[in-house]
Design an enzyme around this catalytic site. Structure first.
Site, PDB file in Angstrom:
ATOM      1  CB  ALA A 291      -0.908   0.001   1.230  1.00  0.00           C
TER       2      ALA A 291
ATOM      3  N   GLY B 125      -0.219  -5.345   0.299  1.00  0.00           N
ATOM      4  CA  GLY B 125      -1.350  -5.257  -0.627  1.00  0.00           C
ATOM      5  C   GLY B 125      -1.022  -5.757  -2.010  1.00  0.00           C
TER       6      GLY B 125
ATOM      7  CD  GLU C  57      -3.660  -8.039   1.705  1.00  0.00           C
ATOM      8  OE1 GLU C  57      -4.312  -8.423   2.685  1.00  0.00           O
ATOM      9  OE2 GLU C  57      -3.348  -6.843   1.511  1.00  0.00           O
TER      10      GLU C  57
ATOM     11  CD  GLU D  66       0.099  -6.664   5.180  1.00  0.00           C
ATOM     12  OE1 GLU D  66      -0.432  -6.543   4.061  1.00  0.00           O
ATOM     13  OE2 GLU D  66       0.766  -7.681   5.515  1.00  0.00           O
TER      14      GLU D  66
END
Length: 256
Positions: free
Chosen positions: A63, A107, A110, A130
Site C-alpha cells: 500500500a 497489498g 494480496e 503488515e
C-alpha cells in the site's frame, strides 16, 4: 497522470502497474484505475485472458503508506473502504495471470492472490509484512494465503513478516511457475495465449468451480461442477472440440 498501462494483443491483454518511483505502491488512484481497466477488458469480446504485472523491480511493494496509513483513523478507513477494490478484481470473469517480478508485498501480494494464476520471475519476493506496522493484512491476506499454503505456513509468514523467495513460493503452492529473469513476462504472456486458445465458456465455468472449491463445501462444489459440466454440452465449442479431436485437427473455439 495515469498509473496503469494497458496493452491489447488480442486475444490477450497486459495491464501494467506504472508507479515505478514508489515501487508500484497501491494508491487509491491506482486501484481505481486498475479496476476500471480490468472491468473494461472483461467486457471486451476480443480479450480472453489478462496478464497483470508490474516491472522487473516490483509487482507492487504494498500500500501507499504515506497516503493511506499515516493519518488514517478507523472512521476514515471505514468510509474509504479501500479493500473493496481487491474484491472487484477477484470478480473479473476472464482469467487473470499475475506475472510477478521483484517485490510483491503486503497489498501487492494480496492483489496477486486475487488473480487466477500467479507466475513469477526467479527474482520475485512475496510477503505480508503488515505486522511490522502494527497491523495485519486487510485485503484478504490472512484468508487467501492460508487457503493457498495452509494454516501453519501462513501463520509463520504473516506473524514474522518475512519475505518468501520465488522458489519457496512455488514449493508451498503460492506460485504456479517460476520463469527465468530474462523472459518472465514473455513466458507469462505465452501462458495467457495458451489459455486464450481454449473455449471461453468452459474456461469461465472451470474458474468458477475451482474458486468455489476454496470458499464452499465439497457437496456445493460438486453440485456446481456437475451442472456446469452438463451445461457445456449445449455449446458450439463442445461440438467443435469433439469434432477436432475425432478428426485430429486443431480446434478453433468461438465462445459460443
Amino acid at each position: 497522470m495515469s498509473t496503469i498501462k494497458v496493452t491489447r494483443e488480442a486475444p490477450i491483454a497486459t495491464v501494467q502497474l506504472d508507479r515505478p518511483a514508489v515501487l508500484n505502491a497501491l494508491s487509491e488512484e491506482l486501484m481505481d484505475e486498475l479496476v476500471a481497466s480490468l472491468e473494461t477488458l472483461d467486457a471486451d469480446a476480443e480479450i480472453r485472458c489478462i496478464v497483470l504485472t508490474g516491472n522487473d523491480k516490483a509487482f507492487a511493494a504494498g500500500a501507499d503508506i504515506k497516503k493511506s496509513f499515516v493519518d488514517a483513523t478507523p472512521v476514515s478507513m471505514l468510509e474509504e473502504d479501500l479493500t473493496t477494490r481487491w474484491e472487484r478484481v477477484r470478480k473479473i470473469r476472464k482469467p487473470i495471470i499475475a506475472a510477478v517480478s521483484g517485490y510483491c508485498l503486503g497489498g501487492g501480494c494480496e492483489l496477486a492472490m486475487t488473480c487466477d494464476i500467479i507466475v513469477a520471475s526467479e527474482t520475485a519476493q512475496f510477503g505480508q509484512p503488515e505486522v511490522n506496522l502494527g497491523i495485519i493484512p486487510g485485503a484478504g491476506g490472512t484468508q487467501r494465503l492460508t487457503r493457498a499454503v495452509g494454516k501453519y505456513r501462513a501463520m509463520e509468514i504473516i506473524l514474522t513478516g518475512r519475505r518468501v523467495q520465488a522458489d519457496e513460493a512455488k514449493a508451498i503452492g503460492l506460485v504456479a511457475q517460476v520463469y527465468p529473469a530474462a523472459s518472465w513476462l514473455e513466458d507469462a504472456k505465452a501462458l495467457a495465449r495458451t489459455i486464450a486458445e481454449k473455449p471461453p465458456i468452459a474456461v469461465r465455468l472451470a474458474t468458477e468451480a475451482i474458486d468455489l472449491a476454496q470458499s464452499s463445501t465439497l457437496d456445493a462444489g460438486l453440485e456446481f461442477e456437475r451442472k456446469a459440466f452438463y451445461l457445456l454440452f449445449s455449446t458450439e465449442d463442445k461440438k467443435e472440440g469433439v469434432d477436432a479431436f475425432m478428426n485430429k485437427r486443431k480446434a478453433v473455439f468461438k465462445g459460443k
